[in-house]
Design an enzyme around this catalytic site. Structure first.
Site, short mmCIF file in Angstrom:
data_model
loop_
_atom_site.label_atom_id
_atom_site.label_comp_id
_atom_site.label_asym_id
_atom_site.label_seq_id
_atom_site.Cartn_x
_atom_site.Cartn_y
_atom_site.Cartn_z
N LYS A 145 0.87 -1.18 0.00
CA LYS A 145 0.00 0.00 0.00
C LYS A 145 0.90 1.22 0.00
CE LYS A 145 -4.52 0.89 0.47
NZ LYS A 145 -5.68 0.09 0.09
N GLY A 188 -27.07 0.28 1.51
CA GLY A 188 -26.23 0.89 0.47
C GLY A 188 -26.49 0.28 -0.89
N GLY A 197 -25.25 1.52 -3.89
CA GLY A 197 -24.34 2.16 -4.84
C GLY A 197 -23.90 1.16 -5.90
N HIS A 198 -22.65 1.27 -6.30
CA HIS A 198 -22.16 0.41 -7.38
C HIS A 198 -22.35 -1.07 -7.06
CE1 HIS A 198 -20.10 4.20 -8.36
NE2 HIS A 198 -20.27 3.77 -9.59
N VAL A 199 -21.86 -1.49 -5.90
CA VAL A 199 -21.94 -2.92 -5.58
C VAL A 199 -23.36 -3.30 -5.14
CG1 VAL A 199 -21.00 -4.78 -4.17
CG2 VAL A 199 -19.52 -2.89 -4.85
N TYR A 259 -26.25 -2.22 -5.88
CA TYR A 259 -27.22 -2.36 -6.96
C TYR A 259 -27.06 -3.73 -7.66
CZ TYR A 259 -29.39 -1.93 -11.53
OH TYR A 259 -30.13 -2.18 -12.65
P1 NAD Z 1 -20.68 3.49 -3.61
O1 NAD Z 1 -20.17 4.78 -3.08
O2 NAD Z 1 -20.98 3.35 -5.06
O3 NAD Z 1 -22.00 3.07 -2.81
C1 NAD Z 1 -22.19 3.27 -1.46
C2 NAD Z 1 -23.69 3.56 -1.27
O4 NAD Z 1 -23.95 3.65 0.13
C3 NAD Z 1 -24.15 4.88 -1.89
O5 NAD Z 1 -25.30 4.65 -2.67
C4 NAD Z 1 -24.42 5.76 -0.68
O6 NAD Z 1 -25.46 6.71 -0.93
C5 NAD Z 1 -24.82 4.74 0.35
N1 NAD Z 1 -24.69 5.19 1.73
C6 NAD Z 1 -23.76 6.01 2.26
N2 NAD Z 1 -23.98 6.18 3.57
C7 NAD Z 1 -25.05 5.41 3.88
C8 NAD Z 1 -25.75 5.15 5.08
N3 NAD Z 1 -25.42 5.72 6.24
N4 NAD Z 1 -26.81 4.30 5.04
C9 NAD Z 1 -27.18 3.72 3.88
N5 NAD Z 1 -26.54 3.95 2.71
C10 NAD Z 1 -25.50 4.78 2.71
O7 NAD Z 1 -19.61 2.38 -3.15
P2 NAD Z 1 -19.45 0.90 -3.73
O8 NAD Z 1 -18.40 0.90 -4.77
O9 NAD Z 1 -20.78 0.32 -4.02
O10 NAD Z 1 -18.82 0.18 -2.45
C11 NAD Z 1 -19.61 -0.13 -1.32
C12 NAD Z 1 -18.71 -0.69 -0.23
O11 NAD Z 1 -18.03 -1.85 -0.68
C13 NAD Z 1 -17.62 0.27 0.25
O12 NAD Z 1 -17.39 0.05 1.62
C14 NAD Z 1 -16.42 -0.19 -0.54
O13 NAD Z 1 -15.20 0.13 0.12
C15 NAD Z 1 -16.63 -1.68 -0.58
N6 NAD Z 1 -15.99 -2.34 -1.72
C16 NAD Z 1 -16.31 -1.98 -2.98
C17 NAD Z 1 -15.70 -2.62 -4.06
C18 NAD Z 1 -16.06 -2.26 -5.49
O14 NAD Z 1 -15.76 -3.05 -6.38
N7 NAD Z 1 -16.71 -1.15 -5.75
C19 NAD Z 1 -14.75 -3.64 -3.83
C20 NAD Z 1 -14.45 -4.00 -2.52
C21 NAD Z 1 -15.08 -3.33 -1.47
#
Ligand code: NAD
Length: 349
Positions: A79, A176, A178-180, A182
Site C-alpha cells: 500500500k 447501500g 451504490g455500485h456494488v 445495486y
Molecule cells: P458506492 O459509493 O458506489 O455506494 C455506497 C452507497 O452507500 C451509496 O449509494 C451511498 O449513498 C450509500 N450510503 C452512504 N452512507 C449510507 C448510510 N449511512 N446508510 C445507507 N446507505 C449509505 O460504493 P461501492 O463501490 O458500491 O462500495 C460499497 C462498499 O463496498 C464500500 O465500503 C467499498 O469500500 C466496498 N468495496 C467496494 C468494491 C467495489 O468493487 N466497488 C470492492 C471491494 C469493497
C-alpha cells in the site's frame, strides 16, 4: 522504533519518498511478496502526523497481503500513502513523482486507485511506470465482479447455516445501493430473494424498488429489519455495540470494507450465533478485477474467479468450526496457511 513495528507486523520494506519540486511526500509499504508483487492502492490524505501516515500504510499493506492471499491470487500485499492536501495539490507533478518512486521498486509494488485518488491520477502515474492498475484506458468498473463475489459468499453462508445455498424466499437487508449494492440486489432478485433496502440517496432506492420489487426501509431501521441476511454495502464500522444487539438476522455478508468496528465485535457476532462472512473474503471480487488487468483476463474469467469465493468462504467456515475460532480470525488463518505453503515450496526448490 519503526524497525520493531515492521518486524512485528512482518513487513519486508518500507520506503520514504520525497520529491522537492512537487512537494510529494509518500510512503510505500511492502508487506509480503511471497505470492507475487505487492499490490495495493495509493491513499492521498492530509494525515495529522507522519506517524499516522506510517501506521496507516503499515496496517493497510498488511491487510492487502491477507486479502490477496485469500482471494487465491498470485499477489503479495502493499500500500502507499501520500501525505498532503487533496484539494490544492498539483496532481500531474505529484502523481508522476509517485510513479517514478513506484518504478524504482522494479515491480515489487504495483499501485492503484484508493481513497483520495482517481483514475486520472493513475494515468499520471502510468506516464512514469507500468506498475500501476486501474488506469482509464484499461479498467472496467469492478462492482459487478465484487457483487458476484458477495453473492457467492451469501450462498456459502446460507449453505453453512441452513444446509442449502437456495435463497428463494429468504429475505436480505441491503445497506447501500451504490455500485456494488445495486448489482448485488440484482443477483439476489434473480435468485428469488426478497429485498429490504436502504440508502441515503432516494433515487437509488427507487431504482431497486422498481426494478427488483424491493421494499424500502428507513436508514436507522436496516439493522433491526426482519430479515435472514444482512448485507452491508455502504460504510465500514457498522458492526458495533449499538447495531449488533438490533440484528435479528442469522447471517452477515456484504461488500463494505472493515465492517467490524473492532475485532471483539466479530466475537460478539459469534457468541450470538450470527454467521459472519469476513468482509475481505466476501468482497475480493474488487481485487480479482484488478488482477485481471495485470493478467489480461476477460470479464468472464474474472467472474468465474469471483465465483470461487463460494468455496473460499466455506473453507473459512470449516476452519473456524474445526479450530473453535471466530470466522474473522479463521480468514486470516486461511491466508497465512496459503502463504506458508508457498514459502515451504520455495524452500524445497
Ligand atoms: P458506492 O459509493 O458506489 O455506494 C455506497 C452507497 O452507500 C451509496 O449509494 C451511498 O449513498 C450509500 N450510503 C452512504 N452512507 C449510507 C448510510 N449511512 N446508510 C445507507 N446507505 C449509505 O460504493 P461501492 O463501490 O458500491 O462500495 C460499497 C462498499 O463496498 C464500500 O465500503 C467499498 O469500500 C466496498 N468495496 C467496494 C468494491 C467495489 O468493487 N466497488 C470492492 C471491494 C469493497
Amino acid at each position: 522504533h519503526y524497525f520493531d513495528t515492521i518486524a512485528e507486523m512482518g513487513h519486508e520494506q518500507v520506503v520514504f519518498c520525497h520529491d522537492k519540486a512537487s512537494g510529494y511526500r509518500g510512503i510505500i509499504a511492502i508487506h509480503d511478496t511471497t505470492l507475487g508483487p505487492a499490490l495495493g492502492g495509493c491513499r492521498f490524505w492530509n494525515y495529522a502526523s507522519d506517524e499516522e501516515a506510517v501506521i496507516d500504510a503499515l496496517r493497510l499493506s498488511r491487510g492487502m497481503t491477507y486479502k490477496n492471499a485469500v482471494a487465491g491470487l498470485n499477489l503479495g500485499g502493499g500500500k502507499s500513502v501520500i501525505i498532503g492536501n487533496n484539494k490544492t495539490a498539483q496532481r500531474e507533478m505529484l502523481f508522476r513523482a509517485h510513479g517514478r518512486f513506484v518504478d524504482s521498486l522494479g515491480g515489487r509494488y504495483v499501485t492503484a486507485e484508493d481513497v483520495g485518488t482517481t483514475v486520472e491520477d493513475m494515468d499520471f502515474v502510468h506516464m512514469e511506470t507500468t506498475h500501476v492498475t486501474g488506469i482509464g484506458s484499461k479498467s472496467g468498473d469492478p462492482s459487478s465482479v465484487t457483487a458476484r463475489g458477495v453473492f457467492r459468499a451469501i450462498q456459502a453462508s446460507a449453505f453453512q447455516k441452513w444446509g442449502s445455498k437456495e435463497l428463494t424466499g429468504r429475505t436480505v437487508a441491503i445497506q447501500g445501493l451504490g455500485h456494488v449494492g445495486y448489482y448485488l440486489a440484482r443477483e439476489l432478485h434473480v435468485a428469488g430473494a426478497r429485498l429490504l433496502v436502504t440508502d441515503i440517496d432516494a433515487g437509488r432506492i427507487d431504482r431497486v424498488v422498481q426494478e427488483f420489487g424491493a421494499t424500502s426501509v428507513a436508514l436507522a431501521d436496516i439493522y433491526a429489519a426482519k430479515a435472514d441476511i444482512f448485507a452491508p454495502c455502504a460504510l465500514g464500522g457498522i458492526l458495533n455495540d449499538d447495531t449488533i444487539p438490533q440484528l435479528s438476522v442469522e447471517i452477515v455478508s456484504g461488500a463494505a470494507n472493515n465492517q467490524l468496528l473492532e475485532d471483539r465485535h466479530g466475537d460478539e457476532l459469534e457468541s450470538r450465533g450470527i454467521l459472519y462472512a469476513p468482509d475481505y473474503v466476501a468482497n475480493a471480487g474488487g481485487v480479482i478485477n484488478v488482477y485481471s488487468e495485470l493478467t489480461g483476463w476477460s470479464a468472464d474469467r474474472s467472474l468465474r474467479k469471483a465465483d470461487e469465493i463460494y468455496e473460499t468462504v466455506l473453507s473459512v467456515f470449516t476452519l473456524a468450526k474445526s479450530t473453535g475460532i471466530p470466522t474473522y480470525k479463521a480468514a486470516d488463518r486461511v491466508a497465512e496457511q496459503r502463504i506458508a505453503a508457498v514459502r515451504g515450496m520455495m524452500r524445497t526448490w
